[in-house]
Scaffold this active site. Sequence first.
Site, PDB file in Angstrom:
ATOM      1  N   HIS A   1      -2.697  -5.212   8.814  1.00  0.00           N
ATOM      2  CA  HIS A   1      -2.472  -4.531   7.768  1.00  0.00           C
ATOM      3  C   HIS A   1      -2.033  -3.685   7.893  1.00  0.00           C
ATOM      4  O   HIS A   1      -2.987  -2.570   8.986  1.00  0.00           O
ATOM      5  CB  HIS A   1      -2.957  -4.981   6.873  1.00  0.00           C
ATOM      6  CG  HIS A   1      -2.954  -4.280   5.206  1.00  0.00           C
ATOM      7  ND1 HIS A   1      -1.822  -4.830   4.495  1.00  0.00           N
ATOM      8  CD2 HIS A   1      -3.882  -3.839   4.210  1.00  0.00           C
ATOM      9  CE1 HIS A   1      -2.113  -3.756   3.560  1.00  0.00           C
ATOM     10  NE2 HIS A   1      -3.224  -2.630   3.348  1.00  0.00           N
TER      11      HIS A   1
ATOM     12  N   CYS B   1      -4.778  -6.598  -0.795  1.00  0.00           N
ATOM     13  CA  CYS B   1      -4.174  -6.727   0.863  1.00  0.00           C
ATOM     14  C   CYS B   1      -4.738  -7.342   1.640  1.00  0.00           C
ATOM     15  O   CYS B   1      -4.099  -7.950   2.895  1.00  0.00           O
ATOM     16  CB  CYS B   1      -4.610  -5.001   1.506  1.00  0.00           C
ATOM     17  SG  CYS B   1      -4.047  -3.836   0.353  1.00  0.00           S
TER      18      CYS B   1
ATOM     19  N   ASN C   1       2.608   1.130   2.715  1.00  0.00           N
ATOM     20  CA  ASN C   1       1.231  -0.078   1.970  1.00  0.00           C
ATOM     21  C   ASN C   1       1.607  -1.526   0.800  1.00  0.00           C
ATOM     22  O   ASN C   1       1.256  -0.696   0.392  1.00  0.00           O
ATOM     23  CB  ASN C   1      -0.082   0.380   2.300  1.00  0.00           C
ATOM     24  CG  ASN C   1      -1.018  -0.705   1.495  1.00  0.00           C
ATOM     25  OD1 ASN C   1      -0.975  -1.413   1.488  1.00  0.00           O
ATOM     26  ND2 ASN C   1      -2.099  -0.317   1.780  1.00  0.00           N
TER      27      ASN C   1
HETATM   28  N1  ACO Z   1      -0.859  15.247  -1.588  1.00  0.00           N
HETATM   29  C1  ACO Z   1      -0.767  16.429  -0.474  1.00  0.00           C
HETATM   30  N2  ACO Z   1      -1.892  16.776  -1.459  1.00  0.00           N
HETATM   31  C2  ACO Z   1      -2.829  15.382  -1.576  1.00  0.00           C
HETATM   32  C3  ACO Z   1      -2.409  14.501  -1.056  1.00  0.00           C
HETATM   33  C4  ACO Z   1      -1.203  14.085  -1.351  1.00  0.00           C
HETATM   34  N3  ACO Z   1      -0.343  12.820  -1.580  1.00  0.00           N
HETATM   35  N4  ACO Z   1      -3.535  13.618  -1.686  1.00  0.00           N
HETATM   36  C5  ACO Z   1      -4.077  14.334  -2.255  1.00  0.00           C
HETATM   37  N5  ACO Z   1      -4.204  15.208  -1.213  1.00  0.00           N
HETATM   38  C6  ACO Z   1      -5.541  16.621  -1.403  1.00  0.00           C
HETATM   39  C7  ACO Z   1      -6.190  16.346  -2.078  1.00  0.00           C
HETATM   40  O1  ACO Z   1      -6.499  16.816  -3.784  1.00  0.00           O
HETATM   41  C8  ACO Z   1      -7.874  17.329  -1.257  1.00  0.00           C
HETATM   42  O2  ACO Z   1      -7.119  18.686  -1.779  1.00  0.00           O
HETATM   43  P1  ACO Z   1      -8.481  19.453  -2.339  1.00  0.00           P
HETATM   44  O3  ACO Z   1      -9.441  19.460  -1.048  1.00  0.00           O
HETATM   45  O4  ACO Z   1      -7.930  20.543  -2.789  1.00  0.00           O
HETATM   46  O5  ACO Z   1      -9.603  19.172  -2.893  1.00  0.00           O
HETATM   47  C9  ACO Z   1      -7.305  17.393   0.209  1.00  0.00           C
HETATM   48  O6  ACO Z   1      -5.674  16.333   0.420  1.00  0.00           O
HETATM   49  C10 ACO Z   1      -7.905  15.631   1.035  1.00  0.00           C
HETATM   50  O7  ACO Z   1      -7.841  15.160  -0.317  1.00  0.00           O
HETATM   51  P2  ACO Z   1      -8.881  13.537   0.403  1.00  0.00           P
HETATM   52  O8  ACO Z   1      -8.928  12.959   0.129  1.00  0.00           O
HETATM   53  O9  ACO Z   1     -10.429  13.947   1.115  1.00  0.00           O
HETATM   54  O10 ACO Z   1      -7.557  13.392   1.826  1.00  0.00           O
HETATM   55  P3  ACO Z   1      -8.606  12.107   3.160  1.00  0.00           P
HETATM   56  O11 ACO Z   1      -8.412  13.286   3.851  1.00  0.00           O
HETATM   57  O12 ACO Z   1      -9.123  11.205   3.078  1.00  0.00           O
HETATM   58  O13 ACO Z   1      -6.792  11.500   2.608  1.00  0.00           O
HETATM   59  C11 ACO Z   1      -6.480   8.959   2.549  1.00  0.00           C
HETATM   60  C12 ACO Z   1      -6.852  10.897   2.054  1.00  0.00           C
HETATM   61  C13 ACO Z   1      -4.936   9.663   3.191  1.00  0.00           C
HETATM   62  C14 ACO Z   1      -6.312   8.191   0.976  1.00  0.00           C
HETATM   63  C15 ACO Z   1      -7.579   8.582   3.141  1.00  0.00           C
HETATM   64  O14 ACO Z   1      -8.785   8.344   2.683  1.00  0.00           O
HETATM   65  C16 ACO Z   1      -7.164   7.080   3.542  1.00  0.00           C
HETATM   66  O15 ACO Z   1      -5.776   6.814   4.154  1.00  0.00           O
HETATM   67  N6  ACO Z   1      -8.171   6.050   2.702  1.00  0.00           N
HETATM   68  C17 ACO Z   1      -7.762   4.774   3.506  1.00  0.00           C
HETATM   69  C18 ACO Z   1      -7.213   4.396   2.126  1.00  0.00           C
HETATM   70  C19 ACO Z   1      -6.578   3.020   2.001  1.00  0.00           C
HETATM   71  O16 ACO Z   1      -5.467   2.875   3.348  1.00  0.00           O
HETATM   72  N7  ACO Z   1      -6.480   2.899   1.145  1.00  0.00           N
HETATM   73  C20 ACO Z   1      -5.203   1.511   1.046  1.00  0.00           C
HETATM   74  C21 ACO Z   1      -5.889   0.364  -0.075  1.00  0.00           C
HETATM   75  S1  ACO Z   1      -7.260  -0.612   1.041  1.00  0.00           S
HETATM   76  C22 ACO Z   1      -6.256  -1.097   2.663  1.00  0.00           C
HETATM   77  O17 ACO Z   1      -5.245  -1.181   2.241  1.00  0.00           O
HETATM   78  C23 ACO Z   1      -6.942  -0.865   4.093  1.00  0.00           C
END
Ligand code: ACO
Length: 332
Positions: free
Chosen positions: A259, A114, A289
């Site tokens: 980004h 990214c 993204n």
């Molecule tokens: N739909 C429904 N539920 C979901 C989904 C989905 N698509 N994905 C995960 N869940 C559930 C999980 O299973 C979990 O359930 P549980 O509590 O029963 O175990 C719950 O939602 C919470 O999951 P978390 O992973 O803790 O959710 P979080 O609030 O951290 O959000 C996310 C996840 C959106 C991925 C967040 O961590 C994030 O944005 N991280 C940054 C990642 C990123 O942007 N990466 C891109 C590449 S790097 C970059 O470009 C900077």
Amino acid sequence: MTIRSEIIGCGSYLPERLVTNAELSKKVDTTDEWIFSRTGIRQRHIAADGELTSDLALKAANNALEHAGITAAEVDLLILATTTPDNTFPATATKVQSQLGMVNGAAFDIQAVCSGFVYGMAIANNFIKAGQSKTVVLIGAETFSRILDWEDRTTCVLFGDGAGAVVIRAGEGGPDSPPGETGHNVGRGILSTHIHSDGSTNDLLYVDGGPSSTQTVGHVRMVGREVFRHAVTNLAGIVDEALEANGLAAEDIDWLVPHQANKRILDGTARKLGLPVEKMVVTVDRHANTSAASIPLALDEAVRDGRIKRGDLVLMEAMGGGLTWGAAMVRW
Ligand code: ACO
């Protein structure tokens, strides 16, 4: 004589096919509400069968050349930032070079996931300043949908496909007034670039395949929460570094072009900077993204709709797998 790197044109391309959160929720166990509230994403573009990263890159590059009012014959360096090349080798950039009709100089791919576009800005700027290149086409292009595990709801909802490009040309005369004075009048061009990586965090965001390890392409794996935590810290750090290097303050920034990973990361960065959200270009709701393509896609949109104007101070920043992160400060 001082050489500066001027961005003289930009362009972009998005595949026709749109996939909404509602459509995704028929394939994986997710909802529009979950995706939108956690990420700000409503939809993404997905490349058609047989539509390759090189196809997207070529369209964005042609678009940027047209905007710059020059032909490929004038280009002497083509840099393609991508994590999803057409083939393991040759570099997809060489394919685009030939399709574009570029006959001089060199073309190569770079891989910083990214952060690829800001890494490319750093490379282009340094080639130009060293006098080695005069006209550079820098492209960020991805068919990220091809490396997603469509059964993993924690990653497949986050990404999309697309391409963006800029044309950067050597100009004469100095924007390089010495740093130190807040808001001093620096001339047009790339004012500074800043790149970092920390390989000890490889395992937070990676693809579980590759030619040397598994001889398969593999799929994206991510420890989302940890990536989020690092993003907020690293992006705040890189923004400060870019401001300090130019003797500028956050209020001098006209446009932040980040980004586009997640609306919560974008808002967090703007908040830390004390920058009104209206000064931030946001496309993540419509593009998701698109990795290395997200900054040039956002840039092109804001230039063409008249938000970014000649003379504006534009700050681009990104973080991605590696982890890698970086920024580019530009006087448009
Ligand atoms: N739909 C429904 N539920 C979901 C989904 C989905 N698509 N994905 C995960 N869940 C559930 C999980 O299973 C979990 O359930 P549980 O509590 O029963 O175990 C719950 O939602 C919470 O999951 P978390 O992973 O803790 O959710 P979080 O609030 O951290 O959000 C996310 C996840 C959106 C991925 C967040 O961590 C994030 O944005 N991280 C940054 C990642 C990123 O942007 N990466 C891109 C590449 S790097 C970059 O470009 C900077």
